[in-house]
Design an enzyme around this catalytic site. Sequence first.
Site, short mmCIF file in Angstrom:
data_model
loop_
_atom_site.label_atom_id
_atom_site.label_comp_id
_atom_site.label_asym_id
_atom_site.label_seq_id
_atom_site.Cartn_x
_atom_site.Cartn_y
_atom_site.Cartn_z
N LYS A 180 15.52 0.00 -6.55
CA LYS A 180 15.90 -0.87 -5.44
C LYS A 180 14.70 -1.72 -5.05
O LYS A 180 13.79 -1.25 -4.38
CB LYS A 180 16.40 -0.07 -4.22
N GLU A 255 2.99 5.35 -2.48
CA GLU A 255 1.79 4.49 -2.43
C GLU A 255 1.95 3.61 -1.20
O GLU A 255 2.82 2.75 -1.15
CB GLU A 255 1.67 3.67 -3.72
N CYS A 289 -1.91 -4.39 -0.67
CA CYS A 289 -2.36 -3.17 -0.01
C CYS A 289 -3.85 -2.92 -0.23
O CYS A 289 -4.47 -2.13 0.47
CB CYS A 289 -1.54 -1.98 -0.48
N GLU A 393 -2.81 -1.71 9.67
CA GLU A 393 -2.72 -2.65 8.55
C GLU A 393 -2.03 -3.92 9.03
O GLU A 393 -0.89 -3.87 9.49
CB GLU A 393 -1.93 -2.02 7.40
#
Length: 489
Positions: A180, A255, A289, A393
């Site tokens: 997905k 992750e 990331c 983040e």
Amino acid sequence: PTMAHSKALLVLENFIGGKFVPCSSYIDSYNPSTGDVYCRVPDSGKEEVEAAVKAAKDAFPIWSSKSPLERSQILNKLADLIEHDLEAFAQAESKDQGKTITFARTVDIPRAVHNFRFFASSILHHVTECTEMPAMGCVHYTSRAPVGVAGLISPWNLPLYLLTWKIAPAIACGNTVVAKPSEMTSVTAWMMCKLLEKAGVPPGVVNVVFGTGAKAGEALVCHPDVPLLSFTGSTLTAQRITEKSAPHCKRLSLELGGKNPAIIFDDADLSQCIPTTVRSSFANQGEICLCTSRIFVQRGIYSEFLKRFVAEAKKWKTGNPSDPTIDVGALISKEHLEKVRNYVKKAQAEGARVLCGEGVDPLALPPGNQKGYFMLPTVIAEVKDESCCMQEEIFGPVTCVVAFDTEEEVIQRANGVKYGLAATVWSSNVGRVHRVAHMLQSGLVWTNCWLVRDLNLPFGGMKASGIGREGAKDSYEFFTEVKTITIKH
């Protein structure tokens, strides 16, 4: 939109059991550089996931019984087909995601091709263990087998790059998959589906279900016949995946985010360090990331670094992603742009200084891009370590630069966040480089460089940056089940 208008839109379909299947409802996907709807993506749910898992289960016996060499040849063929259409894939990725055509051409699509080639090769080189117990008259050995149907959920920042980073090892090891992709960036996954049959991938080995995390993702995570899940995305979503999959004891590879420090000592080579650190802060609009969003500079060179860093950041051109001279494209969505801007506002409210970019410099955009989701590379100084801008983040073209005095102090500050994905260290002192690398709580440490990758080696984070590692050996171990066999003779 009127019927005539909607006819012109690209309409994607799910790919299940080797066929494209229309969906009963759709969601709009926007072109981030114009703000217009340009594509309709299936809004899949339980039913579609059910059909895809069934197709993957049915395909498993045949695919898993193929030799590694047979699977390897198919993966290589798929890599060749994507590479043959590299330009079309790059154009689609740039339009769908907002990233520059240059980045899509030189990073995203070549890496997607390399992912298939890499695992096509590595699958041929794994060996199993054997030990002997002569006194007992026993020999032990291990064998590895594919697990079954793998659920793969990939994010919107590097769409085909990160999707293939999961599909390649999963199918190389003999699993079948239900993938997905992000509903915001589904086009290149759909384009890849068109090449699967030609590459020789049997029907049902790779199924792609499009839709949201809340509907399609959840159905996949909760499906009892999907024993393993590989996810790249936010820590928040990962917590939900962990909770939902716990009753089924699923195997997880997660992750997640990063709040990555760059540590620049006063003996760093600034002629290398500055251009690389600008890149590690703003590449792909800061939507990687691994981007460095906390830059710690030793006090002796702090003001010189800041002056040169800001001058270099201002040279980066923001604008229409399809223009090959542009460095910064559009952010993924209106909501995301708003979120990133709010971090800059919070920093200002806390008394930090915004040295360039958002709210400081004028942003001039071409006429067709006025409604796009653009933001200039933004550098913030004098931010406190406890500020949300230094703790959370941001995932946009924003970086914070602060001063430090001692090695001991900077290690403590660099480690003082919940994340631990990547770090960069700049120094010409070899002993110090090793010392600092050892002390950092980080799955990856680059010294005097950034984003130099060898896919053989483990990739992943510590703390809230995830669970597990990906790479030749690590992906093989994740996507296979090991069995110890003892023979008494």
